[in-house]
Motif scaffolding. Structure first.
Motif, PDB file in Angstrom:
ATOM      1  N   ALA A 241      -6.608   1.319   1.234  1.00 14.87           N
ATOM      2  CA  ALA A 241      -5.568   0.378   1.616  1.00 14.87           C
ATOM      3  C   ALA A 241      -6.029  -0.576   2.712  1.00 14.87           C
ATOM      4  O   ALA A 241      -5.760  -1.782   2.665  1.00 14.87           O
TER       5      ALA A 241
ATOM      6  N   VAL B 176      -1.087   0.053   7.890  1.00 14.22           N
ATOM      7  CA  VAL B 176      -1.772   1.234   7.358  1.00 14.22           C
ATOM      8  C   VAL B 176      -2.230   2.136   8.502  1.00 14.22           C
ATOM      9  O   VAL B 176      -2.116   3.363   8.435  1.00 14.22           O
TER      10      VAL B 176
ATOM     11  N   ALA C  74       0.816  -1.217   0.000  1.00 11.45           N
ATOM     12  CA  ALA C  74       0.000   0.000   0.000  1.00 11.45           C
ATOM     13  C   ALA C  74       0.849   1.266   0.000  1.00 11.45           C
ATOM     14  O   ALA C  74       0.360   2.341  -0.354  1.00 11.45           O
TER      15      ALA C  74
END
Length: 251
Positions: free
Chosen positions: A135, A180, A95
């Motif tokens: 993501a 993330v 990501a």
């Protein structure tokens, strides 16, 4: 010196094409996530375009490295660019490829005025929330224990995370999703702080301008007036010293 000039010219020429590629990069990344039932051929096409754009970013970095006069200094001062290009090779950090969309804008943001910089930061904050939601949804969708299975849920989670609210109703379960979350927490602190600080500074400036009485002289105005008065006094004194002394009429 000539190589540094060529490097600056290269960055100026490639600024807009790289921005377009960044937007396309986000688009081909988001499409398969938002449409999980898309045809496999289109999915493979998006993956191919994604990889091609990432390769172009790598080539652009190598060209800038080649044009730089001091290679070691360039690598140290552009470590973020290098990390964004290298780290996504690892599957859990895939990501991070999306950060290519921000580093192009960040390259020119340092020379902007406060107003333009505030607009840039606010826009970047919104874009980071949208991208982080994509993501985390890619990482969490299909996981049996995850409660983030749709983009609206992922978007709500991203907003709560970047604003440090953290209700706890939604949270990532996978390693990729938690990475993330960490990146969003760290980046969100600085972006939200700058945004609120800029907004507060703008409000204070507007209130100060409104409350100041009309015609009220500022310190700068008074200092300028005093300089002009001193200048006139010096000119008058110089004229007096040059003029002949008056004769006594009784003589």
């Amino acid at each position: 010196m000539e190589s540094e000039d060529r490097l600056r010219r290269w960055e100026q020429v490639t600024a807009y094409p790289l921005t377009v590629l960044s937007v396309l990069f986000i688009g081909v990344y988001a499409w398969p996530i938002l449409d999980p039932g898309m045809h496999p051929a289109w999915r493979h096409a998006c993956e191919a375009v994604d990889a091609a754009i990432w390769a172009l970013f790598c080539v652009e970095y190598l060209v800038r490295l080649r044009l730089a006069r001091q290679k070691s200094w360039f690598v140290r001062s552009h470590w973020f660019d290098l990390a964004v290009l290298v780290l996504p090779v690892l599957r859990p950090l895939r990501a991070l490829r999306l950060l290519n969309a921000f580093r192009v804008m960040h390259r020119h943001a340092a020379h902007w005025t406060r107003g333009r910089l505030a607009v840039y930061v606010i826009s970047a904050t919104i874009l980071i929330v949208l991208v982080a939601a994509l993501a985390v949804l890619e990482a969490e969708r299909g996981h049996p224990d995850s409660n983030i299975q749709s983009y609206p849920s992922a978007l709500w989670w991203a907003v709560c995370t970047i604003t440090t609210v953290g209700y706890g109703d939604l949270y990532p379960e996978t390693l990729e999703g938690r990475m993330v979350a960490v990146a969003l927490m760290i980046g969100g602190l600085g972006l939200i702080g700058f945004t609120t600080g800029s907004l507060a500074s703008w409000i204070v400036d507007r209130i100060s301008d409104t409350e100041r009485p009309a015609g009220m002289a500022t310190r700068a105005d008074i200092a300028l007036l005093l300089r002009e008065v001193r200048k006139l006094q010096a000119e008058v004194a110089d004229l007096k010293s040059r003029s002949p002394a008056p004769q006594d009429p009784e003589r």
